[in-house]
Scaffold this motif. Structure first.
Motif, PDB file in Angstrom:
ATOM      1  N   GLU A 180      46.593  28.766  40.328  1.00 36.47           N
ATOM      2  CA  GLU A 180      45.300  28.235  40.736  1.00 36.47           C
ATOM      3  C   GLU A 180      44.368  29.353  41.221  1.00 36.47           C
ATOM      4  O   GLU A 180      44.807  30.422  41.642  1.00 36.47           O
ATOM      5  CB  GLU A 180      45.483  27.209  41.860  1.00 36.47           C
ATOM      6  CG  GLU A 180      46.423  26.063  41.515  1.00 36.47           C
ATOM      7  CD  GLU A 180      45.883  25.179  40.409  1.00 36.47           C
ATOM      8  OE1 GLU A 180      44.633  25.084  40.285  1.00 36.47           O
ATOM      9  OE2 GLU A 180      46.698  24.598  39.666  1.00 36.47           O
ATOM     10  N   GLN A 181      43.072  29.071  41.159  1.00 37.57           N
ATOM     11  CA  GLN A 181      42.092  29.973  41.752  1.00 37.57           C
ATOM     12  C   GLN A 181      42.045  29.759  43.261  1.00 37.57           C
ATOM     13  O   GLN A 181      42.515  28.740  43.770  1.00 37.57           O
ATOM     14  CB  GLN A 181      40.706  29.736  41.143  1.00 37.57           C
ATOM     15  CG  GLN A 181      40.531  30.330  39.755  1.00 37.57           C
ATOM     16  CD  GLN A 181      39.071  30.524  39.406  1.00 37.57           C
ATOM     17  OE1 GLN A 181      38.227  29.738  39.809  1.00 37.57           O
ATOM     18  NE2 GLN A 181      38.767  31.578  38.666  1.00 37.57           N
ATOM     19  N   PHE A 182      41.462  30.714  43.967  1.00 33.73           N
ATOM     20  CA  PHE A 182      41.378  30.632  45.429  1.00 33.73           C
ATOM     21  C   PHE A 182      40.116  31.345  45.870  1.00 33.73           C
ATOM     22  O   PHE A 182      39.383  31.921  45.058  1.00 33.73           O
ATOM     23  CB  PHE A 182      42.614  31.247  46.091  1.00 33.73           C
ATOM     24  CG  PHE A 182      43.113  32.502  45.410  1.00 33.73           C
ATOM     25  CD1 PHE A 182      42.463  33.712  45.596  1.00 33.73           C
ATOM     26  CD2 PHE A 182      44.224  32.452  44.571  1.00 33.73           C
ATOM     27  CE1 PHE A 182      42.908  34.863  44.969  1.00 33.73           C
ATOM     28  CE2 PHE A 182      44.672  33.611  43.926  1.00 33.73           C
ATOM     29  CZ  PHE A 182      44.020  34.810  44.130  1.00 33.73           C
ATOM     30  N   PHE A 183      39.867  31.326  47.166  1.00 30.93           N
ATOM     31  CA  PHE A 183      38.679  31.996  47.692  1.00 30.93           C
ATOM     32  C   PHE A 183      38.818  33.504  47.506  1.00 30.93           C
ATOM     33  O   PHE A 183      39.933  34.039  47.469  1.00 30.93           O
ATOM     34  CB  PHE A 183      38.487  31.663  49.173  1.00 30.93           C
ATOM     35  CG  PHE A 183      37.208  32.189  49.746  1.00 30.93           C
ATOM     36  CD1 PHE A 183      35.994  31.586  49.440  1.00 30.93           C
ATOM     37  CD2 PHE A 183      37.205  33.299  50.577  1.00 30.93           C
ATOM     38  CE1 PHE A 183      34.799  32.080  49.953  1.00 30.93           C
ATOM     39  CE2 PHE A 183      36.025  33.803  51.097  1.00 30.93           C
ATOM     40  CZ  PHE A 183      34.817  33.180  50.775  1.00 30.93           C
ATOM     41  N   ILE A 184      37.703  34.209  47.388  1.00 27.96           N
ATOM     42  CA  ILE A 184      37.686  35.660  47.181  1.00 27.96           C
ATOM     43  C   ILE A 184      38.626  36.355  48.164  1.00 27.96           C
ATOM     44  O   ILE A 184      38.508  36.184  49.382  1.00 27.96           O
ATOM     45  CB  ILE A 184      36.256  36.208  47.355  1.00 27.96           C
ATOM     46  CG1 ILE A 184      35.328  35.575  46.318  1.00 27.96           C
ATOM     47  CG2 ILE A 184      36.238  37.730  47.233  1.00 27.96           C
ATOM     48  CD1 ILE A 184      33.865  35.882  46.562  1.00 27.96           C
ATOM     49  N   SER A 185      39.550  37.127  47.626  1.00 25.64           N
ATOM     50  CA  SER A 185      40.561  37.797  48.457  1.00 25.64           C
ATOM     51  C   SER A 185      40.628  39.282  48.129  1.00 25.64           C
ATOM     52  O   SER A 185      40.169  39.730  47.077  1.00 25.64           O
ATOM     53  CB  SER A 185      41.935  37.146  48.244  1.00 25.64           C
ATOM     54  OG  SER A 185      41.907  35.787  48.633  1.00 25.64           O
TER      55      SER A 185
END
Length: 300
Positions: A180-185
């Motif tokens: 899955e995608q996630f918040f900018i890390s």
């Protein structure tokens, strides 16, 4: 009069206070649970809280250790008046903070939190080696086992992770890709280190300590996962003059005269990781017998 702004029970602050007492110096310690009112007393700015009070003009030097000077604002039942009063009080508070920062100081409240991304950019421009890094919303570019992730912010803590227990976000090795995608890390190249270095910088001087964290699986990736049963070996370390000059240039660029910097030694290279203006340095003083607390007291 010396003003110290700090957290409650900060051990570094306590050590410096001991030196100030031995030097018979007058000081005020402001903790993070205090809120000050700004008033006029004989046409001079006077700050008062439930614990401390002082004239702004009486402060000759200031150490911003941690926390911050907080203010109690007057409120009125009329919202229209409140909007105007909030703006007025904001500028009074701004005047107080900027006046304090114009005095002899160790760090400033206004730049106590640095932007890690900008710091890494500045570090490269000053000629420091920085591990390759990138920001992403997925793990498409991540090489498992050879990439680490850490917070974009400083050293964030998590409250109430479990019953009566807080936590901290540590550096971690990415061992598999996410679907899955996630918040900018933040992701960074994993460096195989010989050892780590914590450098305390103060007014142009560097005081460094080598941390042999790679010999313990618990501390290998992040030495802050302290092994209290079998602590890492910590010894004095001397950086080259050229590296210390680059550190000095970086700190001037950041407008900091004090802070803790982290490096990793790998082969012939010293990789810069980050700088924390309010980082702990008591361990550097204790383990390496550097007179850091005395130096701060003398400067104040």
């Amino acid at each position: 009069m010396i003003l110290i702004i700090s957290d409650n029970n900060d051990r570094t602050t306590v050590e410096v206070i001991r030196w100030l007492v031995s030097l018979n110096k007058q000081f005020i310690v402001v903790n993070d649970d205090e809120f000050f009112e700004i008033v006029l007393n004989n046409k001079k700015f006077f700050l008062q809280s439930h614990r401390n009070s002082f004239f702004l003009d009486d402060i000759e030097s200031i150490w911003y250790r941690r926390g911050g000077l907080q203010f109690k604002r007057l409120r009125y039942s009329n919202d229209s008046i409140n909007i105007h009063m909030n703006e007025t009080q904001h500028w009074l508070e701004d005047y107080v903070l900027k006046t304090l920062e114009s005095k002899r100081h160790i760090n400033k409240q206004s730049n106590s939190h640095v932007n890690k991304l900008l710091v890494l950019e500045y570090a490269r421009k000053e000629g420091l080696d920085v591990p390759e890094y990138f920001l992403a919303e997925n793990t498409d570019e991540v090489i498992p086992g050879k990439t680490i992730t850490k917070s974009i912010t400083g050293n964030p803590s998590l409250e109430h992770v479990s019953e009566n227990t807080d936590g901290m976000l540590y550096t971690a090795i990415i061992d598999k890709k996410e679907k899955e995608q996630f918040f900018i890390s933040f992701f960074q190249e994993k460096i195989e280190k010989d050892f780590e270095i914590r450098t305390f910088y103060f007014n142009g001087e560097c005081f460094s300590m080598a941390i042999f964290s790679q010999n313990d699986d618990q501390t290998k990736t992040d030495f802050r996962k302290y092994n209290n049963k079998k602590p890492n070996r910590n010894v004095r370390y001397s950086l080259s003059n050229s590296l210390e000059k680059k550190i000095h240039s970086l700190m001037k660029k950041l407008n900091l005269n004090c802070g803790s910097l982290d490096f990793m030694k790998s082969g012939s290279k010293y990789y810069f990781l980050e700088v924390n203006p309010v980082g702990q340095f008591a361990n550097v003083a204790y383990h390496c017998n550097y007179p850091l607390f005395q130096k701060i007291a003398d400067y104040l």
